[in-house]
Design a protein around this motif. Structure first.
Motif, PDB file in Angstrom:
ATOM      1  N   PRO A 105       0.820  -1.207   0.000  1.00 53.04           N
ATOM      2  CA  PRO A 105       0.000   0.000   0.000  1.00 53.04           C
ATOM      3  C   PRO A 105       0.859   1.264   0.000  1.00 53.04           C
ATOM      4  O   PRO A 105       1.915   1.315   0.623  1.00 53.04           O
ATOM      5  CB  PRO A 105      -0.802  -0.129   1.301  1.00 53.04           C
ATOM      6  CG  PRO A 105      -0.844  -1.595   1.567  1.00 53.04           C
ATOM      7  CD  PRO A 105       0.470  -2.126   1.091  1.00 53.04           C
ATOM      8  N   ALA A 106       0.380   2.302  -0.673  1.00 53.51           N
ATOM      9  CA  ALA A 106       1.172   3.517  -0.850  1.00 53.51           C
ATOM     10  C   ALA A 106       1.396   4.298   0.436  1.00 53.51           C
ATOM     11  O   ALA A 106       2.287   5.140   0.491  1.00 53.51           O
ATOM     12  CB  ALA A 106       0.507   4.423  -1.890  1.00 53.51           C
ATOM     13  N   GLY A 107       0.637   4.017   1.479  1.00 49.13           N
ATOM     14  CA  GLY A 107       0.784   4.775   2.705  1.00 49.13           C
ATOM     15  C   GLY A 107       1.360   3.997   3.872  1.00 49.13           C
ATOM     16  O   GLY A 107       1.390   4.511   4.992  1.00 49.13           O
ATOM     17  N   ILE A 108       1.831   2.763   3.618  1.00 48.71           N
ATOM     18  CA  ILE A 108       2.310   1.890   4.696  1.00 48.71           C
ATOM     19  C   ILE A 108       3.708   1.383   4.361  1.00 48.71           C
ATOM     20  O   ILE A 108       4.016   1.070   3.211  1.00 48.71           O
ATOM     21  CB  ILE A 108       1.343   0.706   4.892  1.00 48.71           C
ATOM     22  CG1 ILE A 108      -0.026   1.219   5.341  1.00 48.71           C
ATOM     23  CG2 ILE A 108       1.884  -0.285   5.919  1.00 48.71           C
ATOM     24  CD1 ILE A 108      -1.083   0.154   5.430  1.00 48.71           C
ATOM     25  N   ILE A 109       4.551   1.271   5.386  1.00 51.45           N
ATOM     26  CA  ILE A 109       5.917   0.790   5.187  1.00 51.45           C
ATOM     27  C   ILE A 109       6.269  -0.202   6.287  1.00 51.45           C
ATOM     28  O   ILE A 109       5.695  -0.178   7.375  1.00 51.45           O
ATOM     29  CB  ILE A 109       6.907   1.983   5.189  1.00 51.45           C
ATOM     30  CG1 ILE A 109       8.205   1.639   4.444  1.00 51.45           C
ATOM     31  CG2 ILE A 109       7.188   2.479   6.601  1.00 51.45           C
ATOM     32  CD1 ILE A 109       9.061   2.856   4.114  1.00 51.45           C
ATOM     33  N   GLY A 110       7.205  -1.111   5.982  1.00 53.07           N
ATOM     34  CA  GLY A 110       7.669  -2.080   6.971  1.00 53.07           C
ATOM     35  C   GLY A 110       7.134  -3.470   6.718  1.00 53.07           C
ATOM     36  O   GLY A 110       6.274  -3.951   7.438  1.00 53.07           O
ATOM     37  N   GLU A 111       7.687  -4.160   5.715  1.00 57.86           N
ATOM     38  CA  GLU A 111       7.207  -5.507   5.382  1.00 57.86           C
ATOM     39  C   GLU A 111       8.318  -6.295   4.707  1.00 57.86           C
ATOM     40  O   GLU A 111       9.094  -5.758   3.916  1.00 57.86           O
ATOM     41  CB  GLU A 111       5.987  -5.412   4.464  1.00 57.86           C
ATOM     42  CG  GLU A 111       5.255  -6.723   4.265  1.00 57.86           C
ATOM     43  CD  GLU A 111       3.921  -6.572   3.543  1.00 57.86           C
ATOM     44  OE1 GLU A 111       3.229  -7.590   3.355  1.00 57.86           O
ATOM     45  OE2 GLU A 111       3.584  -5.429   3.160  1.00 57.86           O
TER      46      GLU A 111
END
Length: 247
Positions: free
Chosen positions: A183-189
């Motif tokens: 998703p364009a608004g989430i980080i950390g995977e």
């Protein structure tokens, strides 16, 4: 741990974004060995490197103590988090962020990654193997970057599928590649295999690390084939040595 409770519309949007970045992947057959996935072996030191130890987590973290923010804003670490707290930072040779690690189990269908183990399982990844197949998240350590958006576009930072990333957690360093987008608004995977490498619970719905993961993505570092763990590790160590000033 990302609860992955974002709406179906958001999931559809991500899938569409991934389609723009790479050709649609054909469904894979479960539990059939894939010859283009290298053996799960770590690379030992070259004969001349015995007295030159691998770059440590402490050395790498010392280089990313301060942040020169290059993202236009900050990212959330989970879909259900209302506050965005994670900036993307830049150096001359790399970009980095400090976040959690949620588990990406998408790609090739396997015993570990399928619709039974992960209700949000998708049989494709934004980037494919050298044979045009989805990546195997259960065997290939890879990092997920946010899809390009108003906050940050990874492509403008010299990154792409196959770019090498040093991932640090609790004093351990592992080298991975960029293998998928989220998703364009989430980080950390990171992938199931990357979590295993870092001794993080790899279960796609109950696993992950809530915090304490540092991702250092090296600019212009794409390896080929993307599925070669050996190349990622060798290239990662070379780039890390240069990054901490050993060369």
């Amino acid at each position: 741990m990302r609860t992955r409770t974002f709406a179906l519309a958001a999931v559809t949007s991500v899938a569409c974004g991934a389609a723009l970045l790479g050709p649609a992947a054909l469904p894979a057959t479960a539990d059939v060995p894939v010859p283009d996935t290298p053996p799960d072996t770590r690379v030992g030191p070259a004969p001349g490197d015995v007295e030159d130890p691998a770059v440590s987590a402490e050395e790498l973290l010392a280089e990313v103590r301060s942040c020169r923010q290059i993202s236009r804003g900050k990212y959330r670490t989970d879909a259900n988090r209302s506050k965005a707290t994670v900036p993307v930072c830049g150096t001359t040779d790399a970009v980095f962020w400090k976040a959690d690690m949620d588990i990406d189990c998408d790609g090739r269908k396997t015993k570990a990654c399928n619709t039974r183990t992960d209700p949000y399982f998708q049989p494709q990844t934004a980037f494919q193997t050298s044979r045009g197949k989805p990546l195997d998240s259960a065997r290939l350590p890879f990092v997920v970057v946010p899809a390009p958006g108003r906050i940050w576009d990874y492509r403008k930072s010299g990154l792409t599928g196959g770019s090498v990333v040093a991932v640090i957690h609790k004093g351990e360093v592992r080298y991975a590649v960029i293998g998928d987008t989220g998703p364009a608004g989430i980080i950390g995977e990171g992938s199931y295999a990357l979590a295993q490498e870092l001794a993080i619970d790899p279960h796609p719905t109950t696993g992950g690390a809530a915090s304490g993961v540092t991702y250092i993505a090296f600019k212009d570092s794409r390896i080929s084939p993307i599925e070669s763990r050996a190349k990622a590790e060798r290239r990662g160590e070379e780039l890390a040595r240069a990054f901490v000033g050993r060369e």
